[in-house]
Design an enzyme around this catalytic site. Structure first.
Site, mmCIF file in Angstrom:
data_model
loop_
_atom_site.group_PDB
_atom_site.id
_atom_site.type_symbol
_atom_site.label_atom_id
_atom_site.label_comp_id
_atom_site.label_asym_id
_atom_site.label_seq_id
_atom_site.Cartn_x
_atom_site.Cartn_y
_atom_site.Cartn_z
ATOM 1 N N ARG A 135 -3.994 1.284 19.998
ATOM 2 C CA ARG A 135 -5.504 1.454 20.417
ATOM 3 C C ARG A 135 -6.547 0.254 20.862
ATOM 4 O O ARG A 135 -7.376 0.334 20.706
ATOM 5 C CB ARG A 135 -6.628 1.739 18.793
ATOM 6 N N ASP A 167 -2.107 -3.642 0.147
ATOM 7 C CA ASP A 167 -1.267 -3.384 -0.992
ATOM 8 C C ASP A 167 -2.726 -2.989 -1.564
ATOM 9 O O ASP A 167 -1.905 -2.439 -3.189
ATOM 10 C CB ASP A 167 -0.620 -4.697 -1.382
ATOM 11 N N THR A 168 -3.437 -3.216 -2.193
ATOM 12 C CA THR A 168 -4.756 -3.044 -2.937
ATOM 13 C C THR A 168 -5.930 -1.914 -2.110
ATOM 14 O O THR A 168 -5.717 -1.377 -0.931
ATOM 15 C CB THR A 168 -5.280 -4.104 -3.655
ATOM 16 N N SER A 201 -15.198 -7.244 8.814
ATOM 17 C CA SER A 201 -16.116 -5.659 8.900
ATOM 18 C C SER A 201 -17.382 -5.227 7.746
ATOM 19 O O SER A 201 -18.262 -4.786 8.298
ATOM 20 C CB SER A 201 -14.351 -4.800 8.845
ATOM 21 N N PHE A 202 -17.210 -5.422 6.907
ATOM 22 C CA PHE A 202 -18.116 -5.457 5.937
ATOM 23 C C PHE A 202 -19.586 -5.937 6.500
ATOM 24 O O PHE A 202 -20.075 -5.221 5.938
ATOM 25 C CB PHE A 202 -17.746 -6.044 4.682
ATOM 26 N N VAL A 217 -9.803 -2.587 10.549
ATOM 27 C CA VAL A 217 -9.263 -2.705 8.664
ATOM 28 C C VAL A 217 -8.440 -2.571 8.604
ATOM 29 O O VAL A 217 -7.815 -0.956 9.437
ATOM 30 C CB VAL A 217 -10.351 -1.957 7.960
ATOM 31 N N TRP A 251 -12.152 -10.984 10.740
ATOM 32 C CA TRP A 251 -11.503 -10.271 10.872
ATOM 33 C C TRP A 251 -10.356 -9.503 12.132
ATOM 34 O O TRP A 251 -10.401 -8.991 12.679
ATOM 35 C CB TRP A 251 -11.341 -9.382 9.665
ATOM 36 N N HIS A 260 -8.753 -2.212 -1.068
ATOM 37 C CA HIS A 260 -9.581 -2.724 -0.441
ATOM 38 C C HIS A 260 -10.030 -1.969 0.524
ATOM 39 O O HIS A 260 -10.893 -2.100 0.697
ATOM 40 C CB HIS A 260 -9.516 -4.518 -0.450
#
Ligand code: RBF
Length: 161
Positions: free
Chosen positions: A136, A94-95, A65-66, A90, A31, A97
């Protein structure tokens, strides 16, 4: 791997132990690969610059990442490595998560560190914007992959001391 970003992190080489003979595992989340691959590239460069052999660096990809938690645990249990570097990014949406993924992944990696026999290095970028990630991953604020690699070398030396 991404080449658009360059490693601008600076560190005092005299404070980094020689990594010759050390073995490293990198768990790499796909991701936001524009950022995570740039971090992984910098991590590998830094490990090699400090004496590690590229053939002693194993990279395994996970979707997001999870999954770094499972991936890092797998490395700890199954790969012949002296340290594991978990790399993910990550970016807030909008949510809620973002909060759950960051919290869950951080908690999982922290718990793994408590039981693992080799150190697990936390390379999870938790950014509000893509710009923060860019800064970064070879931008204005250096490359966190470099910092993870230096940390991994120091922790392996710590283990061996
Ligand atoms: N994974 C990341 O590494 N970075 C993200 O910014 C990210 N955003 C996600 C947003 C949503 C809404 C979902 C459902 C997943 C996201 N993931 C992200 C993927 C996550 O880490 C994991 O791979 C999946 O939830 C499958 O377990």
């Amino acid at each position: 791997m991404a080449t658009a970003f360059h490693n601008l992190s600076s560190y005092d080489t005299s404070t980094v132990p020689n990594a010759m003979g050390m073995k490293f595992g990198i768990v790499l989340a796909d991701w936001n690969e524009r950022f995570t691959y740039a971090m992984a590239e910098a991590a590998v460069e830094t490990l090699v610059e400090n004496g590690a052999d590229e053939k002693d660096i194993v990279i395994k990809h996970v979707p997001g990442s999870f999954e770094l938690i499972y991936g890092a645990a797998w490395m700890v249990d199954n790969a012949d490595v002296d340290a594991v570097i978990a790399i993910g990014c990550v970016i807030r949406g909008d949510t809620p998560h973002f909060d759950y993924i960051c919290q869950g992944t951080t908690q999982g990696l922290a718990e793994l560190n408590l039981r693992a026999e080799v150190p697990v290095i936390y390379g999870l970028l938790t950014c509000n914007t893509p710009l923060q990630a860019e800064e970064r991953c070879g931008g204005r604020l250096g490359n966190k992959g470099t910092e993870c690699a230096v940390t991994a070398i120091k922790m392996v030396a710590y283990n061996g001391a």
